[in-house]
Write an enzyme that holds these catalytic residues in place. Sequence first.
Site, PDB file in Angstrom:
ATOM      1  N   ALA A 194       0.875  -1.182   0.000  1.00 53.85           N
ATOM      2  CA  ALA A 194       0.000   0.000   0.000  1.00 53.85           C
ATOM      3  C   ALA A 194       0.912   1.231   0.000  1.00 53.85           C
ATOM      4  O   ALA A 194       0.827   2.106   0.862  1.00 53.85           O
ATOM      5  CB  ALA A 194      -0.965  -0.001   1.181  1.00 53.85           C
ATOM      6  N   LEU A 195       1.784   1.245  -0.998  1.00 55.81           N
ATOM      7  CA  LEU A 195       2.909   2.189  -0.999  1.00 55.81           C
ATOM      8  C   LEU A 195       2.446   3.631  -1.170  1.00 55.81           C
ATOM      9  O   LEU A 195       1.542   3.922  -1.954  1.00 55.81           O
ATOM     10  CB  LEU A 195       3.881   1.811  -2.117  1.00 55.81           C
ATOM     11  CG  LEU A 195       4.449   0.387  -2.019  1.00 55.81           C
ATOM     12  CD1 LEU A 195       5.337   0.085  -3.234  1.00 55.81           C
ATOM     13  CD2 LEU A 195       5.241   0.191  -0.725  1.00 55.81           C
ATOM     14  N   HIS A 196       3.098   4.530  -0.435  1.00 53.03           N
ATOM     15  CA  HIS A 196       2.806   5.962  -0.513  1.00 53.03           C
ATOM     16  C   HIS A 196       4.122   6.716  -0.631  1.00 53.03           C
ATOM     17  O   HIS A 196       5.196   6.101  -0.751  1.00 53.03           O
ATOM     18  CB  HIS A 196       1.980   6.408   0.704  1.00 53.03           C
ATOM     19  CG  HIS A 196       2.566   5.979   2.027  1.00 53.03           C
ATOM     20  ND1 HIS A 196       3.780   6.434   2.483  1.00 53.03           N
ATOM     21  CD2 HIS A 196       2.109   5.119   2.968  1.00 53.03           C
ATOM     22  CE1 HIS A 196       4.033   5.889   3.659  1.00 53.03           C
ATOM     23  NE2 HIS A 196       3.039   5.075   3.977  1.00 53.03           N
ATOM     24  N   HIS A 217       7.119   5.620   1.491  1.00 50.60           N
ATOM     25  CA  HIS A 217       7.847   4.477   0.944  1.00 50.60           C
ATOM     26  C   HIS A 217       8.679   4.894  -0.271  1.00 50.60           C
ATOM     27  O   HIS A 217       9.815   4.458  -0.435  1.00 50.60           O
ATOM     28  CB  HIS A 217       6.869   3.390   0.491  1.00 50.60           C
ATOM     29  CG  HIS A 217       6.017   2.818   1.577  1.00 50.60           C
ATOM     30  ND1 HIS A 217       4.654   2.967   1.593  1.00 50.60           N
ATOM     31  CD2 HIS A 217       6.323   2.074   2.671  1.00 50.60           C
ATOM     32  CE1 HIS A 217       4.150   2.331   2.633  1.00 50.60           C
ATOM     33  NE2 HIS A 217       5.135   1.794   3.320  1.00 50.60           N
ATOM     34  N   GLN A 229       3.565  -9.982  13.056  1.00 47.78           N
ATOM     35  CA  GLN A 229       3.661  -8.727  13.803  1.00 47.78           C
ATOM     36  C   GLN A 229       2.291  -8.126  14.112  1.00 47.78           C
ATOM     37  O   GLN A 229       2.208  -7.056  14.724  1.00 47.78           O
ATOM     38  CB  GLN A 229       4.557  -7.723  13.075  1.00 47.78           C
ATOM     39  CG  GLN A 229       3.986  -7.143  11.803  1.00 47.78           C
ATOM     40  CD  GLN A 229       5.028  -6.312  11.067  1.00 47.78           C
ATOM     41  OE1 GLN A 229       5.982  -6.826  10.523  1.00 47.78           O
ATOM     42  NE2 GLN A 229       4.841  -4.999  11.059  1.00 47.78           N
ATOM     43  N   GLN A 262      10.858   0.678  16.310  1.00 48.86           N
ATOM     44  CA  GLN A 262      11.233  -0.417  15.409  1.00 48.86           C
ATOM     45  C   GLN A 262      12.672  -0.232  14.925  1.00 48.86           C
ATOM     46  O   GLN A 262      13.479  -1.164  14.938  1.00 48.86           O
ATOM     47  CB  GLN A 262      10.260  -0.417  14.225  1.00 48.86           C
ATOM     48  CG  GLN A 262      10.694  -1.212  13.026  1.00 48.86           C
ATOM     49  CD  GLN A 262       9.626  -1.207  11.935  1.00 48.86           C
ATOM     50  OE1 GLN A 262       8.555  -1.755  12.114  1.00 48.86           O
ATOM     51  NE2 GLN A 262       9.914  -0.594  10.805  1.00 48.86           N
TER      52      GLN A 262
HETATM   53  P1  AMP Z   1       5.287  -0.158   6.387  1.00 48.76           P
HETATM   54  O1  AMP Z   1       4.914  -0.544   4.984  1.00 48.76           O
HETATM   55  O2  AMP Z   1       4.282   0.702   7.061  1.00 48.76           O
HETATM   56  O3  AMP Z   1       5.746  -1.350   7.206  1.00 48.76           O
HETATM   57  O4  AMP Z   1       6.570   0.774   6.245  1.00 48.76           O
HETATM   58  C1  AMP Z   1       7.709   0.363   5.534  1.00 48.76           C
HETATM   59  C2  AMP Z   1       8.827   1.330   5.810  1.00 48.76           C
HETATM   60  O5  AMP Z   1       8.433   2.635   5.401  1.00 48.76           O
HETATM   61  C3  AMP Z   1       9.181   1.428   7.312  1.00 48.76           C
HETATM   62  O6  AMP Z   1      10.591   1.519   7.446  1.00 48.76           O
HETATM   63  C4  AMP Z   1       8.494   2.695   7.732  1.00 48.76           C
HETATM   64  O7  AMP Z   1       9.121   3.321   8.831  1.00 48.76           O
HETATM   65  C5  AMP Z   1       8.618   3.539   6.482  1.00 48.76           C
HETATM   66  N1  AMP Z   1       7.602   4.590   6.457  1.00 48.76           N
HETATM   67  C6  AMP Z   1       6.269   4.443   6.656  1.00 48.76           C
HETATM   68  N2  AMP Z   1       5.661   5.657   6.629  1.00 48.76           N
HETATM   69  C7  AMP Z   1       6.626   6.579   6.414  1.00 48.76           C
HETATM   70  C8  AMP Z   1       6.639   7.994   6.295  1.00 48.76           C
HETATM   71  N3  AMP Z   1       5.530   8.727   6.400  1.00 48.76           N
HETATM   72  N4  AMP Z   1       7.833   8.604   6.103  1.00 48.76           N
HETATM   73  C9  AMP Z   1       8.975   7.882   6.021  1.00 48.76           C
HETATM   74  N5  AMP Z   1       9.031   6.537   6.111  1.00 48.76           N
HETATM   75  C10 AMP Z   1       7.875   5.887   6.317  1.00 48.76           C
END
Ligand code: AMP
Length: 273
Positions: free
Chosen positions: A29-31, A34, A58, A150
């Site tokens: 669900a990349l934004h 990511h 998790q 984390q």
């Molecule tokens: P997730 O898909 O939520 O597990 O996140 C994957 C990686 O993206 C993790 O290292 C998160 O800390 C990082 N991440 C998530 N949201 C953000 C954001 N708003 N800004 C920077 N890194 C992010």
Amino acid sequence: MTVFRDPIALQEALKGLQGSIALVPTMGALHLGHRTLMEQARQDNDIVVVSIFVNPTQFLEGEDLENYPRKEEADRRICELSGVDYLFYPDATVMYGHDEVHICAPDIRAYVLEGLLRPGHFDGVLTVVLKLFHIVMPDRAYFGKKDAQQLALIEQMLRNFFLQISIVAVDTVRENDGLALSSRNVYLSDAQRQEALKISSALNHAGKMIAQGVRNTEEIIQQMQQIMAPLEVEYIACVNRAFQYLEHIEMGNSIILVAARVGTTRLIDNVQL
Ligand code: AMP
């Protein structure tokens, strides 16, 4: 970009490649958050591997594992556009097969805040991250500062297991109005999204107080509580980089972290000082 579902096939593909390898682990669900990690990885390295895996270990009982947003096609496009070389998209059977060994997060940093409220969460995070590290054997791995606890635990794991991987910590990417980007923001209605802004407002307010010379954490937390009062606040905490609670902010060694529910959506954010 090549997509792999099988860890061994990915390992074979990476074997013998010349140059530095980056790993960006995600749950999809990349934004833009990511994407920022991927773009940084692209700039710094010869080969970029992104993993997308909604890691079941998790999630706690009753959390949003089943409903977690899954957007395979869009994610694939985003990875391609970000110049990713290898996309690793395993399923849980491949990742966990017949597991009998798993990683246990250390008590000091894991049993406060997120670790306290989500017991076992970090065991699952560290287990999957260690698996991903062993599959990819990256030179650098990219993580967001948004998940500060984390990040601290992963750095600890690297030290404990003598893994020669450099962690690149990337600043939290925000919407223009301050809301930290998160895959879970899609759960928010327009009204809830407005409410959620109180989280970043409270952190901003703390930043201003500190800039004006306030160091007492009780005073800071009290004012943050007032701003966040309409939300269901789970914690507001000031800790040092070792995740020990602070009475006074230590510049260069402090993090203020918050977790709150907006409706049923649980959001976290932090500011590092
Ligand atoms: P997730 O898909 O939520 O597990 O996140 C994957 C990686 O993206 C993790 O290292 C998160 O800390 C990082 N991440 C998530 N949201 C953000 C954001 N708003 N800004 C920077 N890194 C992010």
